[in-house]
Design a protein around this motif. Structure first.
Motif, PDB file in Angstrom:
ATOM      1  N   SER A 165      41.331  51.510  57.389  1.00 52.43           N
ATOM      2  CA  SER A 165      42.702  51.401  56.903  1.00 52.43           C
ATOM      3  C   SER A 165      42.653  50.843  55.493  1.00 52.43           C
ATOM      4  CB  SER A 165      43.527  50.479  57.814  1.00 52.43           C
ATOM      5  OG  SER A 165      43.036  49.150  57.723  1.00 52.43           O
ATOM      6  N   ARG A 166      43.809  50.756  54.851  1.00 54.49           N
ATOM      7  CA  ARG A 166      43.857  50.214  53.501  1.00 54.49           C
ATOM      8  C   ARG A 166      44.442  48.812  53.488  1.00 54.49           C
ATOM      9  NH1 ARG A 166      47.900  54.937  52.124  1.00 54.49           N
ATOM     10  NH2 ARG A 166      49.549  54.401  53.571  1.00 54.49           N
ATOM     11  N   SER A 167      44.546  48.189  54.637  1.00 53.31           N
ATOM     12  CA  SER A 167      45.068  46.833  54.731  1.00 53.31           C
ATOM     13  C   SER A 167      43.913  45.840  54.747  1.00 53.31           C
ATOM     14  CB  SER A 167      45.911  46.674  55.993  1.00 53.31           C
ATOM     15  OG  SER A 167      47.003  47.567  55.997  1.00 53.31           O
ATOM     16  N   ALA A 168      44.242  44.583  54.505  1.00 55.81           N
ATOM     17  CA  ALA A 168      43.260  43.520  54.669  1.00 55.81           C
ATOM     18  C   ALA A 168      42.962  43.335  56.146  1.00 55.81           C
ATOM     19  CB  ALA A 168      43.782  42.230  54.054  1.00 55.81           C
ATOM     20  N   VAL A 169      41.772  42.845  56.457  1.00 57.36           N
ATOM     21  CA  VAL A 169      41.292  42.754  57.840  1.00 57.36           C
ATOM     22  C   VAL A 169      40.765  41.346  58.072  1.00 57.36           C
ATOM     23  CG1 VAL A 169      39.690  43.692  59.551  1.00 57.36           C
ATOM     24  CG2 VAL A 169      40.703  45.208  57.836  1.00 57.36           C
ATOM     25  N   GLU A 225      48.330  58.285  54.738  1.00 54.58           N
ATOM     26  CA  GLU A 225      47.853  58.258  56.121  1.00 54.58           C
ATOM     27  C   GLU A 225      48.830  58.980  57.046  1.00 54.58           C
ATOM     28  OE1 GLU A 225      47.456  54.362  57.920  1.00 54.58           O
ATOM     29  OE2 GLU A 225      45.565  55.035  58.780  1.00 54.58           O
ATOM     30  N   GLU A 226      48.276  59.728  57.965  1.00 52.00           N
ATOM     31  CA  GLU A 226      49.058  60.426  58.979  1.00 52.00           C
ATOM     32  C   GLU A 226      48.406  60.193  60.340  1.00 52.00           C
ATOM     33  OE1 GLU A 226      50.636  64.941  60.147  1.00 52.00           O
ATOM     34  OE2 GLU A 226      49.415  64.598  58.370  1.00 52.00           O
ATOM     35  N   VAL A 251      43.546  59.638  66.708  1.00 42.86           N
ATOM     36  CA  VAL A 251      43.136  60.511  65.616  1.00 42.86           C
ATOM     37  C   VAL A 251      44.115  60.297  64.469  1.00 42.86           C
ATOM     38  CG1 VAL A 251      42.671  62.868  64.849  1.00 42.86           C
ATOM     39  CG2 VAL A 251      42.185  62.216  67.214  1.00 42.86           C
ATOM     40  N   TRP A 252      43.592  60.099  63.269  1.00 45.37           N
ATOM     41  CA  TRP A 252      44.439  60.011  62.089  1.00 45.37           C
ATOM     42  C   TRP A 252      43.718  60.633  60.903  1.00 45.37           C
ATOM     43  CZ3 TRP A 252      41.932  56.009  64.371  1.00 45.37           C
ATOM     44  CH2 TRP A 252      41.078  55.223  63.594  1.00 45.37           C
ATOM     45  N   VAL A 253      44.506  61.011  59.905  1.00 46.12           N
ATOM     46  CA  VAL A 253      44.012  61.721  58.734  1.00 46.12           C
ATOM     47  C   VAL A 253      44.410  60.927  57.502  1.00 46.12           C
ATOM     48  CG1 VAL A 253      44.074  63.863  57.398  1.00 46.12           C
ATOM     49  CG2 VAL A 253      44.201  63.940  59.901  1.00 46.12           C
TER      50      VAL A 253
END
Length: 571
Positions: free
Chosen positions: A351-355, A494-495, A506-508
């Motif tokens: 993902s593009r978030s902080a973790v 993101e989708e 599943v994501w793209v």
């Protein structure tokens, strides 16, 4: 003539002094303007911070935070309890893992009497000191840890506890100031614990004061916090206004773990719903923003998140959440447990978030009797001295080899009498030579409480998983590297697709517009007991073939085995 030459020489020296003064003014102005920019302020705080002054994007927006309980991470003196010196000894491992910052936990079992006398004192313990007392030895150990962390481009944050009552705010803020003065990169607030002390007005006021405190230090110190309990709007507004990152609801499963029963793996639909809720914490839950074609996006937030549920598409804006995954408890089926571990790693890091990772989560450590386990470094987790090497045998003197003894001459044999011996075959390999895991350093060289050891520590440990190509630890290392470096995961749209009927996620991630070096990424987690075959139409993306971004590469990236994950780039 001499006077004329002297006059010209004086003019040349005057021009040189003027040029030097102009150069100093330009350099001083540039330094002053750089000190006011956030990127350069990071350099002022820690000159060796990775990314400081190099990229415009703030480091914490996509950072990977690693939360540590110093008492259970590494023991450096052999008394069976971890300390700050032990954390410093394991910084090389954390650097190899790829995390950006450490969060040192406080004592969750601190009683109210101790909290009244020593509020907000983290469990930062040096060798031989009281873990609850902020002694000069603790400060010295923290300084040593900070210097070692700077050399490895790691930041260190401190998690504050909660003040005993409202009258202890002054001590609470003084403790926060002390850790920031010693070089801590920020503070972490346990918001639910603060809410138990006083009402929402007091918590909001305390958050505002901590925000002003962190902003008063150079280097863009940050403030992180847990989400408020019961969704209190006043506290939520204070966190939105004053805190850089707020932890989203944890992903995972805890049902049955509290009663000591084996938990069941959640369905993919349950995980996807919790994941979407965490990513779109600041969106309109009614979906009106999607129907109207508008999204209430905060300044500096990420691009819209496109969630497809059946025939309905919700466009939800994502702010700056901090994704957290629960520590997975023991399950009836170890294969299902590992499938959930891999899925949580993909959901958070792809993902593009902080973790935010808990220590030992990258190994899949199970909880020990309902409590957080010791960090597992080796199967036994004990540091033992290697057995002494036997002394080489002393050569025996040849008979009649004494002084002045006559030795008759014996002519040597001809060289061509016997064929030369065959040379040994040498096989070159990039892998290090095998090492007995029991001889590697463990948690302590003394003894520890066996009740704190993870039930699966004999197989889930750093020594074993580091040498296994498809282990959970190596999966985390690859995903963290992609989380930082892959432009599509960093900036792509993101989708999230609906594969609930197949019990899969599943994501793209679409490549950023105008990018010539990035390609669209497809991520999949198969939680079912059957192979998952991806089609060529994944939402709005047409897929011809995939190239796996993870090692080891599967034979067919379009076919995911049961319990496995896949992260592939469209060719």
């Amino acid at each position: 003539m001499a006077n004329l030459f002297s006059r010209h020489l004086d003019d040349l020296f005057s021009l040189r002094r003027m040029a030097r003064g102009l150069f100093l003014c330009v350099v001083g102005g540039s330094l002053l303007s750089g000190a006011l920019s956030p990127a350069c302020s990071q350099v002022l705080a820690q000159r060796n911070w990775a990314g400081s002054g190099v990229t415009v994007q703030t480091w914490w927006r996509r950072g990977v935070f690693y939360r540590i309980d110093p008492r259970r991470f590494q023991d450096s003196i052999g008394d069976g309890q971890g300390d700050l010196g032990g954390v410093a000894e394991r910084l090389d491992y954390l650097q190899s893992l790829g995390v950006d910052a450490l969060i040192l936990e406080t004592d969750p079992e601190m009683d109210q009497a101790a909290a009244t006398l020593k509020p907000a004192t983290p469990v930062l313990r040096s060798a031989g000191s009281d873990p609850m007392e902020p002694t000069p030895e603790v400060s010295a150990a923290f300084d040593t840890l900070m210097r070692s962390a700077i050399e490895r481009h790691l930041r260190v944050l401190v998690e504050l506890g909660a003040p005993a009552n409202q009258s202890a705010d002054a001590q609470y803020l003084a403790a926060a100031r002390a850790w920031l003065s010693q070089g801590a990169s920020g503070l972490y607030l346990p918001t639910p614990a603060l809410q138990q002390v006083d009402g929402p007005e007091h918590v909001a006021q305390l958050v505002d004061q901590l925000h002003e405190l962190t902003d008063s230090f150079p280097g863009q110190r940050i403030l992180l916090a847990d989400a408020p309990a019961n969704g209190d709007p006043l506290v939520g507004d204070a966190l939105t206004r004053d805190v850089q990152l707020t932890a989203a609801p944890p992903l995972g499963v805890l049902d049955g773990a509290a009663n000591g029963n084996a938990a069941e793996i959640p369905a993919a639909a349950t995980l996807r719903a919790a994941w979407v809720a965490g990513l779109s914490a600041d969106s309109d839950p009614s979906g009106d923003s999607a129907s109207s074609g508008r999204s209430a996006q905060r300044p500096g937030s990420h691009a819209d998140l496109r969630v497809e549920i059946g025939d309905r598409i919700l466009a939800r804006s994502t702010g700056d959440p901090l994704l957290v995954a629960e520590r997975v408890p023991a399950m009836q089926d170890p294969a299902q447990q590992m499938a959930l571990e891999r899925a949580l790693a993909m959901m958070t890091l792809a993902s593009r978030s902080a973790v935010l990772l808990e220590y030992g989560q990258e190994l899949g450590l199970e909880t020990a009797a309902g409590r957080a386990p010791l960090m597992q470094w080796t199967p036994t987790n004990l540091t033992r001295k290697p057995p002494p090497r036997p002394a080489p045998p002393r050569p025996k003197p040849a008979p009649n080899a004494g002084y002045a003894t006559f030795l008759p001459y014996v002519p040597p044999l001809p060289r061509d009498l016997f064929p030369p011996p065959p040379m040994p075959e040498v096989v070159e390999s990039d892998q290090p030579p095998p090492v007995d895991p029991a001889l590697l350093p463990g948690f302590t060289r003394g003894n520890f409480d066996p009740a704190l050891q993870a039930p699966n520590g004999a197989t889930a440990n750093v020594a074993l998983e580091s040498g296994q190509e498809g282990s959970l630890l190596n999966l985390y290392r690859q995903l963290i590297a992609l989380h930082h470096d892959n432009a599509t995961l960093r900036d792509g749209a993101e989708e999230i697709l609906d594969f609930d009927a197949l019990d899969a996620l599943v994501w793209v991630r679409t490549a950023p517009p105008g990018s010539r070096t990035s390609s669209t990424v497809v991520a999949a987690c198969n939680l079912s007991g059957s192979p998952l075959v991806l089609g060529h139409d994944l939402g709005a993306v047409k897929v011809k073939s995939l190239r796996s971004a993870l090692q080891p590469e599967p034979p067919d990236p379009m076919k995911i085995a049961p319990g496995e994950v896949m992260l592939g780039q469209i060719r």
